[in-house]
Design a protein around this motif. Structure first.
Motif, PDB file in Angstrom:
ATOM      1  N   UNK A 121       0.845  -1.191   0.000  1.00 30.20           N
ATOM      2  CA  UNK A 121       0.000   0.000   0.000  1.00 30.20           C
ATOM      3  C   UNK A 121       0.882   1.242   0.000  1.00 30.20           C
ATOM      4  N   UNK A 122       0.640   2.127  -0.958  1.00 31.03           N
ATOM      5  CA  UNK A 122       1.410   3.359  -1.008  1.00 31.03           C
ATOM      6  C   UNK A 122       2.697   3.253  -1.782  1.00 31.03           C
ATOM      7  N   UNK A 123       2.933   2.139  -2.464  1.00 27.22           N
ATOM      8  CA  UNK A 123       4.148   1.985  -3.258  1.00 27.22           C
ATOM      9  C   UNK A 123       4.003   2.594  -4.635  1.00 27.22           C
ATOM     10  N   UNK A 124       5.015   2.354  -5.469  1.00 24.53           N
ATOM     11  CA  UNK A 124       5.014   2.934  -6.808  1.00 24.53           C
ATOM     12  C   UNK A 124       4.315   2.055  -7.832  1.00 24.53           C
ATOM     13  N   UNK A 125       4.105   0.814  -7.509  1.00 20.66           N
ATOM     14  CA  UNK A 125       3.411  -0.082  -8.435  1.00 20.66           C
ATOM     15  C   UNK A 125       2.111  -0.545  -7.808  1.00 20.66           C
ATOM     16  N   UNK A 126       1.240  -1.067  -8.628  1.00 20.57           N
ATOM     17  CA  UNK A 126      -0.100  -1.439  -8.180  1.00 20.57           C
ATOM     18  C   UNK A 126      -0.317  -2.918  -8.449  1.00 20.57           C
ATOM     19  N   UNK A 127      -0.703  -3.674  -7.443  1.00 21.05           N
ATOM     20  CA  UNK A 127      -0.945  -5.094  -7.634  1.00 21.05           C
ATOM     21  C   UNK A 127      -1.700  -5.660  -6.456  1.00 21.05           C
ATOM     22  N   UNK A 128      -2.274  -6.830  -6.644  1.00 21.72           N
ATOM     23  CA  UNK A 128      -3.059  -7.468  -5.589  1.00 21.72           C
ATOM     24  C   UNK A 128      -2.159  -8.236  -4.631  1.00 21.72           C
ATOM     25  N   UNK A 129      -2.489  -8.149  -3.355  1.00 15.08           N
ATOM     26  CA  UNK A 129      -1.798  -8.905  -2.314  1.00 15.08           C
ATOM     27  C   UNK A 129      -2.826  -9.810  -1.620  1.00 15.08           C
ATOM     28  N   UNK A 130      -2.424 -11.065  -1.409  1.00 17.39           N
ATOM     29  CA  UNK A 130      -3.342 -12.066  -0.876  1.00 17.39           C
ATOM     30  C   UNK A 130      -2.842 -12.596   0.466  1.00 17.39           C
ATOM     31  N   UNK A 131      -3.795 -12.956   1.315  1.00 20.91           N
ATOM     32  CA  UNK A 131      -3.479 -13.509   2.624  1.00 20.91           C
ATOM     33  C   UNK A 131      -2.896 -14.909   2.494  1.00 20.91           C
ATOM     34  N   UNK A 132      -1.735 -15.125   3.100  1.00 19.42           N
ATOM     35  CA  UNK A 132      -1.203 -16.480   3.188  1.00 19.42           C
ATOM     36  C   UNK A 132      -1.887 -17.198   4.354  1.00 19.42           C
ATOM     37  N   UNK A 133      -1.761 -18.510   4.370  1.00 22.01           N
ATOM     38  CA  UNK A 133      -2.370 -19.320   5.424  1.00 22.01           C
ATOM     39  C   UNK A 133      -1.280 -20.029   6.232  1.00 22.01           C
ATOM     40  N   UNK A 134      -1.696 -20.597   7.332  1.00 26.02           N
ATOM     41  CA  UNK A 134      -0.778 -21.399   8.140  1.00 26.02           C
ATOM     42  C   UNK A 134      -0.431 -22.687   7.408  1.00 26.02           C
ATOM     43  N   UNK A 135       0.861 -23.025   7.343  1.00 24.08           N
ATOM     44  CA  UNK A 135       1.269 -24.277   6.726  1.00 24.08           C
ATOM     45  C   UNK A 135       0.900 -25.473   7.594  1.00 24.08           C
ATOM     46  N   UNK A 136       0.681 -25.237   8.880  1.00 24.14           N
ATOM     47  CA  UNK A 136       0.282 -26.325   9.767  1.00 24.14           C
ATOM     48  C   UNK A 136      -1.197 -26.651   9.613  1.00 24.14           C
ATOM     49  N   UNK A 137      -1.995 -25.642   9.320  1.00 22.54           N
ATOM     50  CA  UNK A 137      -3.426 -25.848   9.112  1.00 22.54           C
ATOM     51  C   UNK A 137      -3.909 -24.777   8.152  1.00 22.54           C
ATOM     52  N   UNK A 138      -4.093 -25.139   6.910  1.00 17.16           N
ATOM     53  CA  UNK A 138      -4.394 -24.165   5.867  1.00 17.16           C
ATOM     54  C   UNK A 138      -5.737 -23.466   6.087  1.00 17.16           C
ATOM     55  N   UNK A 139      -6.531 -23.976   6.997  1.00 14.54           N
ATOM     56  CA  UNK A 139      -7.805 -23.336   7.285  1.00 14.54           C
ATOM     57  C   UNK A 139      -7.628 -22.055   8.096  1.00 14.54           C
ATOM     58  N   UNK A 140      -6.470 -21.869   8.727  1.00 15.94           N
ATOM     59  CA  UNK A 140      -6.216 -20.706   9.556  1.00 15.94           C
ATOM     60  C   UNK A 140      -5.372 -19.679   8.814  1.00 15.94           C
ATOM     61  N   UNK A 141      -5.660 -18.390   9.062  1.00 12.46           N
ATOM     62  CA  UNK A 141      -4.873 -17.341   8.413  1.00 12.46           C
ATOM     63  C   UNK A 141      -3.648 -16.965   9.230  1.00 12.46           C
ATOM     64  N   UNK A 142      -3.604 -17.321  10.497  1.00 15.10           N
ATOM     65  CA  UNK A 142      -2.507 -16.857  11.339  1.00 15.10           C
ATOM     66  C   UNK A 142      -1.566 -17.991  11.715  1.00 15.10           C
ATOM     67  N   UNK A 143      -0.331 -17.609  12.017  1.00 14.83           N
ATOM     68  CA  UNK A 143       0.702 -18.540  12.475  1.00 14.83           C
ATOM     69  C   UNK A 143       1.298 -17.967  13.756  1.00 14.83           C
ATOM     70  N   UNK A 144       1.569 -18.821  14.713  1.00 12.96           N
ATOM     71  CA  UNK A 144       2.142 -18.387  15.990  1.00 12.96           C
ATOM     72  C   UNK A 144       3.476 -19.076  16.209  1.00 12.96           C
ATOM     73  N   UNK A 145       4.497 -18.286  16.531  1.00 10.81           N
ATOM     74  CA  UNK A 145       5.828 -18.828  16.772  1.00 10.81           C
ATOM     75  C   UNK A 145       6.286 -18.480  18.183  1.00 10.81           C
ATOM     76  N   UNK A 146       6.737 -19.497  18.895  1.00 12.74           N
ATOM     77  CA  UNK A 146       7.328 -19.284  20.209  1.00 12.74           C
ATOM     78  C   UNK A 146       8.755 -18.767  20.033  1.00 12.74           C
ATOM     79  N   UNK A 147       9.369 -18.245  21.073  1.00 15.88           N
ATOM     80  CA  UNK A 147      10.753 -17.780  20.963  1.00 15.88           C
ATOM     81  C   UNK A 147      11.679 -18.866  20.410  1.00 15.88           C
ATOM     82  N   UNK A 148      12.473 -18.504  19.415  1.00 16.95           N
ATOM     83  CA  UNK A 148      13.418 -19.441  18.818  1.00 16.95           C
ATOM     84  C   UNK A 148      12.793 -20.489  17.920  1.00 16.95           C
ATOM     85  N   UNK A 149      11.497 -20.368  17.607  1.00 11.74           N
ATOM     86  CA  UNK A 149      10.808 -21.386  16.810  1.00 11.74           C
ATOM     87  C   UNK A 149      10.764 -20.985  15.339  1.00 11.74           C
ATOM     88  N   UNK A 150      10.819 -21.997  14.475  1.00 13.40           N
ATOM     89  CA  UNK A 150      10.672 -21.811  13.032  1.00 13.40           C
ATOM     90  C   UNK A 150       9.287 -22.288  12.610  1.00 13.40           C
TER      91      UNK A 150
END
Length: 790
Positions: A121-150
């Motif tokens: 948003x606010x850049x020099x080019x215009x394009x669509x951006x889409x929400x990624x999903x959790x690789x652990x559960x594609x039904x969820x939009x969010x991912x949670x990482x504990x300290x030091x976690x990948x």
């Protein structure tokens, strides 16, 4: 072997990335960000041009990669790779690996673009951006990482819908989003690499062995064998007559609110984490038993549809509340009664903050129209909509949409009103009950508003003032200290509790109490709090509870000697989520799309509580069960509907089949159900049902439930110990079994009835939480009891 959900999830989540992307050889690195510019690596031929924001820099922390600096805002950080044009198909997915280098847990999502070379948003080019999903559960939009976690986020190429991305592109760009816009936490997340992987498009195997465990007049408990999948099955969907009926994460499900003596054709499908659904199982036809209630209970078969009429345009986009006025339009024998539909209806108009006004209309004879809404007769306006709210309600600080209840009491010829705010998410409480003369809405006086109970204690706004109805005076004298009005609500998302509520309150009397007075009340129905649920198990809930249920009105119905307290609205089927119908997208805490999706075609009202299917329905409560609550015999969460009517969708004029309100004529026994027809400029259509007495099949009922056999189980809900008490003919052979929520059955007793009856206690600590069925079988018949296992 059947796995419990936690161990099952642990198993398949540990394999998610390998399985969802095919083999490791099929997963190729688009860019692996190094600890410095010289450490970047690329694996896809022709893709080796780095995309990098000035707001990100290299770090050697963890696996090394790019991380936002403290100046990054919501959009200014981005990182990616570009190259020669490449065709992306539904067999592709993009996987991004992140590392949390902080000592705090971070919840985030990510955006992805295939067309934008800089920030979303606010850049020099215009394009669509889409929400990624959790690789652990594609039904969820969010991912949670504990300290030091990948962890990893994922985006599967979609062929259609708002996330349509199948096509040829020459870049992949990623931007990080933090929960509630906390951009300072971006500096915690290291973007390690972006990979091109093979999407999991393999559906699970077909569930087999579909069978019944228990069948009653309104419920069917089904069980089947586990399906298999290359990643793992995470959920099953039950279909009845081709429509979604149930959702479960186990291999069993109890279908509720079915109609008596009705054939249902059931099938089951399995789904994996990516949403791949199996083919349907073999079909199983099940016939529910005949009505099991007694001669005092109104039956679904007693609801006869008479047709519909249209409300005047003055009320378009309204109809939040209606009430029957037996003295309106000339009363029961005046000018308006000649067509067989005497009286009038009080109706609220547009339910926005500055409106929510109330008027009065006539009741024309309904028509069963097949040619469209225009063919319906139109009611006449008897009193134009006016503001009947007392001053303290009019002075509420914030109202987005009114939630309103109306009821006319002929004993004092007043129209009572209840007011609440749709967007109620806190524990606030207002004085919300008021009344005014019914024959002169514009003249007042407007008495109230009054609190239901103490001003600072429950019930709160989320639990009341979306419906208002009257109970017979004799019933009120016997059970509620003469409190004849009942107020209640169902607030989606569990904010009213896990089901509809009902509280009996007094009428205004000859001298209405002063503004801000506190009315005594009797609690009749109140299910458990949402805080006790995990959004899958719902203890102390109405049967089949979903957060997205839409119960919009309650009425006392009668026909001859039969009666019921009916709750009217739309029932949610399948899974439920907060978000959009479009692509079944959950909103969770964020949808990161830029520009923000409007979903006009599938969600004209925007986000909210959604389900796979919404069906118009009436559920019937036994007034005796609510009387037991009022008398202190039962807890407020114990009453359950004894029957349901699945309203034929073909009578509706809008594809959404939205029900806004209902009112009952206790003299002529007509139930008026108000449909909101969005596609016809917000028109309102009143559907008319006549309640009729239906004889109970006593012989059939007595055969199944002989009066000399008694079965009781307690406590309700059950903990680790279940107590069973039964009585009947001494020496009679008897067989007691118990079935839990997973369909597992155990024998509790197999022998003969002792003299004086049988009392036993059994340890049920090992049973799964959910509904439990105890069944007593003798040569004379069957008794069944349902309870909840916590």
């Amino acid at each position: 072997m059947k796995h419990s959900l936690p161990s099952f999830l642990t198993l398949f989540l540990s394999l998610t990335i390998i399985m969802c992307t095919g083999s490791l050889q099929a997963q190729r690195v688009l860019v692996d960000f190094g600890a410095n510019a010289g450490g970047n690596s690329f694996e896809v031929s022709g893709w080796n041009t780095l995309i990098k924001s000035d707001a990100v820099d290299y770090t050697a922390d963890g696996p090394g990669g790019l991380v936002s600096d403290v100046s990054a805002d919501e959009y200014s950080d981005y990182m990616g790779v570009s190259g020669i044009s490449r065709a992306f198909t539904v067999a592709d997915c993009i996987v991004v690996t992140w590392y949390n280098r902080s000592d705090e847990t971070v919840r985030f999502t990510a955006r992805i673009s295939f067309t934008d070379t800089d920030q979303p948003d606010g850049g020099n080019s215009d394009g669509a951006w889409f929400t990624m999903r959790s690789a652990e559960d594609y039904r969820e939009t969010w991912t949670e990482l504990a300290p030091g976690e990948t962890g990893q986020t994922m985006f599967a190429i979609a062929p259609a819908g708002v996330h349509a991305t199948m096509g040829s592109f020459n870049l992949v760009n990623v931007n990080c989003a933090i929960e509630w816009g906390a951009s300072d936490q971006k500096s915690f997340l290291v973007c390690d690499k972006i990979e091109l992987a093979r999407a999991d498009v393999r559906a699970p195997s077909i569930p087999s062995g579909l069978r019944t465990v228990q069948v009653t007049d309104s419920q069917v408990q089904l069980q089947w064998n586990d399906a298999a999948d290359n990643v793992g099955v995470v959920e099953y969907f039950v279909y009845a007559d081709g429509l979604v009926e149930g959702y479960t994460r186990e291999n069993s499900h109890t279908c509720v609110f079915l109609e008596p003596e009705t054939d249902y054709r059931f099938t089951v499908t399995a789904r994996d984490m990516m949403g791949n659904e199996s083919a349907h199982s073999e079909e199983l036809t099940v016939t529910t038993e005949s009505f099991a209630g007694d001669a005092t209970q109104l039956q679904p078969a007693g609801m006869e549809y008479r047709g519909a009429f249209r409300l005047p345009e003055d009320f378009n986009w309204g109809g939040e509340a209606i009430a029957y006025g037996q003295d309106g339009d000339g009363g029961q024998s005046g000018a308006g009664s000649g067509d067989g539909y005497p009286g009038s209806l009080f109706v609220s108009n547009l339910n926005q903050p500055e409106n929510g006004l109330v008027g009065e209309i006539s009741i024309p004879a309904p028509l069963q129209a097949t040619t469209g809404i225009e063919a319906l007769p139109v009611a006449a306006v008897l009193q134009q909509p006016v503001n009947i709210r007392p001053s303290d309600i009019n002075n509420w600080d914030y109202v987005d949409i009114w939630r309103t209840g109306l009821e006319y009491l002929p004993s004092d010829q007043r129209l009572y009103s209840a007011w609440s705010i749709h967007y109620t998410v806190t524990g606030e409480k207002h004085a919300s009950i008021s009344c005014c003369p019914a024959d002169n809405l514009s003249g007042g006086p407007y008495a109230g508003a009054w609190y239901v109970g103490d001003a600072g204690t429950p019930p709160i706004d989320a639990q009341m003032s979306d419906w208002l109805f009257a109970v017979p005076d004799a019933w009120a004298q016997d059970h509620t200290d003469g409190r004849q009005l009942v107020v209640g609500r169902f607030r989606d998302g569990g904010l009213s509790g896990l089901g509809p509520t009902m509280y009996a309150i007094p009428s205004a009397g000859a001298s209405p109490p002063g503004q801000g007075s506190e009315l005594d009340f009797t609690r009749l129905l109140e299910y458990g709090p949402v805080q006790n649920s995990d959004n899958y198990h719902f203890p102390d809930a109405i049967d089949g509870y979903k957060h997205s249920d839409e119960w919009r009105e309650a009425c006392w119905l009668e026909a001859g000697e039969q009666s019921a307290i009916a709750v009217v609205g739309r029932k949610a089927f399948g899974d439920n989520w907060y978000g959009y119908h479009g692509e079944q997208m959950r909103h969770d805490w964020v949808i990161a799309d830029v520009p923000y999706p409007e979903f006009y075609e599938t969600d004209p009202d925007g986000k909210g509580w959604r389900a796979h299917l919404m069906r118009p329905m009436i559920v019937f409560y036994n007034a005796d069960d609510l009387a037991d609550v009022a008398d202190g015999v039962s807890s407020p969460h114990e009453p359950q509907p004894y029957a349901a009517l699945r309203i034929d969708g073909r009578i509706f004029f809008g594809s959404e089949q939205e029900i806004f309100s209902a009112a009952y004529d206790p003299i002529n026994h007509f139930l008026y159900v108000l449909e909101f027809v969005r596609s016809s400029e917000g028109s309102l259509v009143a559907h008319v049902f006549e309640t009729k007495e239906v004889a109970v099949n006593d012989a059939a009922r007595d055969m199944r439930h002989p009066s000399d056999i008694q079965l009781d189980v307690y406590p309700q809900p059950a903990g680790d110990i279940l107590n069973i008490v039964c009585s009947g003919e001494a020496g009679a052979a008897m067989h007691i079994t118990l079935s839990d929520a997973l369909g597992r059955t155990r024998i509790l007793y197999d022998g003969r009835m002792p003299q004086g009856g049988l009392r036993i206690s059994r340890d049920i600590a090992s049973l799964s939480a959910g509904p439990v069925f105890v069944v007593l079988r003798t040569s004379e018949g069957i008794r069944c009891r349902r309870l909840m296992k916590l």
